[in-house]
Write an enzyme that holds these catalytic residues in place. Structure first.
Site, PDB file in Angstrom:
ATOM      1  N   ASP A  54       0.861  -1.200   0.000  1.00 63.13           N
ATOM      2  CA  ASP A  54       0.000   0.000   0.000  1.00 63.13           C
ATOM      3  C   ASP A  54       0.895   1.247   0.000  1.00 63.13           C
ATOM      4  O   ASP A  54       0.655   2.201  -0.745  1.00 63.13           O
ATOM      5  CB  ASP A  54      -0.868   0.075   1.260  1.00 63.13           C
ATOM      6  CG  ASP A  54      -1.803  -1.106   1.443  1.00 63.13           C
ATOM      7  OD1 ASP A  54      -3.017  -0.907   1.473  1.00 63.13           O
ATOM      8  OD2 ASP A  54      -1.317  -2.247   1.571  1.00 63.13           O
ATOM      9  N   THR A 131      -6.938  -4.572   1.044  1.00 63.81           N
ATOM     10  CA  THR A 131      -5.710  -4.926   1.782  1.00 63.81           C
ATOM     11  C   THR A 131      -5.903  -6.169   2.652  1.00 63.81           C
ATOM     12  O   THR A 131      -5.033  -7.031   2.727  1.00 63.81           O
ATOM     13  CB  THR A 131      -5.249  -3.735   2.658  1.00 63.81           C
ATOM     14  OG1 THR A 131      -5.037  -2.625   1.800  1.00 63.81           O
ATOM     15  CG2 THR A 131      -3.964  -4.058   3.399  1.00 63.81           C
TER      16      THR A 131
HETATM   17 MG    MG Z   1      -6.454   0.773   0.189  1.00 66.52          MG
END
Ligand code: MG
Ligand code: AMP
Ligand code: MG
Length: 307
Positions: A54, A131
């Site tokens: 990320d 995620t």
């Molecule tokens: Mg995200």
């Protein structure tokens, strides 16, 4: 020189073209971080994870878009302080000098979209949507999202799937520009005579379940990621994306809305009110999410949702 700087094409087209190439490279960064085996997971809050993928993808996307469009506002999920060493994560093969979709720059743009100025552009970046699924190995649920808004409304969007693979090519990039065009995918209408609803797999609650029950679906696809669920609508694998709860944020919905609208779909809150994407807007989508595929009656869902 990147396409952001180098052509005379309208700003909207340069933005989307650059966002496609950028998302594609960000996807290769996400794959490389996963291959490295070091995810560097950080807990940002309840049910809110962040990994090295990320952080690296956001850093790359924001740096690159800032360089190309210095006057635009860029809002990324991971905040303004992300700074990562991308050494070993970028290679010439993953940073093509050519635009990914050269045809974008030649599209015709309606008059009202020709006068956009860079100062009025807000770019919403979700470097890695899904995620939680990513950390669990459900990589098919992961997308990279870049949404472009002007006057608070989405005018262009890019959805990239880093782990999609076809004909030996890794990653798939899809774009949509309302009133202009779309690319990277084939629009398929969802099956008639059936109601397939997609929703969260990890953020459910009583209201989410009661709403789903009231809609009497034939099938519920519980999958991760706002981008991934939008792809199910685009590909005709679901009729509607329903999430009757706050939780997803502006960077989750800006790009999906642009892509959906470009093919005749609709995305609103649970009351049918469109979300606004100006730079000072609240990040959380308080009114939940109702998105419908092209040809699906959005108003039927609005009428049928329990208040
Ligand atoms: Mg995200
Ligand atoms: P999901 O459909 O559960 O994968 O959620 C879509 C997007 O919204 C993902 O980026 C999630 O992290 C986010 N999201 C949805 N609900 C919540 C929640 N209750 N808390 C934190 N993030 C959420
Ligand atoms: Mg997200």
């Amino acid at each position: 020189m990147s396409v952001g700087e180098s052509t005379n094409a309208p700003l909207l087209l340069r933005l989307v073209s650059e966002a496609c190439t950028t998302a594609n490279t960000a996807g290769s960064i996400v794959r490389k971080v996963l291959l490295s085996g070091e995810l560097g997971v950080v807990d940002k809050g309840v049910n809110d994870l962040q990994t090295k993928a990320d952080r690296c993808a956001q850093y790359y996307i924001v740096q690159r878009l800032k360089r190309c469009f210095p006057k635009a506002t860029i809002i990324g999920e991971e905040g303004d302080d992300v700074s990562e060493n991308l050494e070993g994560l970028l290679s010439p093969a993953t940073t093509p000098p050519e635009p990914l979709f050269p045809e974008i720059l030649n599209k015709s743009v309606p008059e009202k979209l020709l006068s956009i100025s860079e100062e009025n552009v807000v770019i919403w970046v979700d470097p890695l949507d899904g995620t939680q699924e990513f950390t669990k190995g459900l990589v098919g649920h992961v997308t990279t999202l870049i949404g472009i808004a002007v006057d608070a409304r989405p005018v262009g969007g890019v959805i990239h799937q880093p782990f999609y693979e076809a004909d030996g090519v890794k990653g798939r990039t899809m774009y949509g520009i309302p009133e202009v065009g779309h690319g990277g995918f084939t629009v398929t209408p969802p099956p008639e005579g059936k109601r397939i609803i997609t929703t969260t797999r990890s953020h459910s609650n009583q209201r989410v379940e009661a709403t789903l029950a009231a809609l009497q679906p034939d099938e519920i696809l519980r999958v991760g990621g706002a981008g991934h669920k939008a792809v199910l609508l685009i590909e005709g694998r679901a009729h509607a994306y329903v999430f009757a709860s706050p939780g997803c944020k502006k960077w989750d919905t800006c790009a999906p809305e642009a892509v959906l609208v470009s093919i005749g779909g609709i995305l609103t809150d649970m009351d049918g009110i469109p979300y606004r994407y100006s730079k000072d807007v609240e990040h959380v989508n308080q009114g939940g999410l109702l998105a419908t595929a092209p040809g699906v009656d959005h108003s039927w869902y609005l009428k049928s949702i329990p208040k």
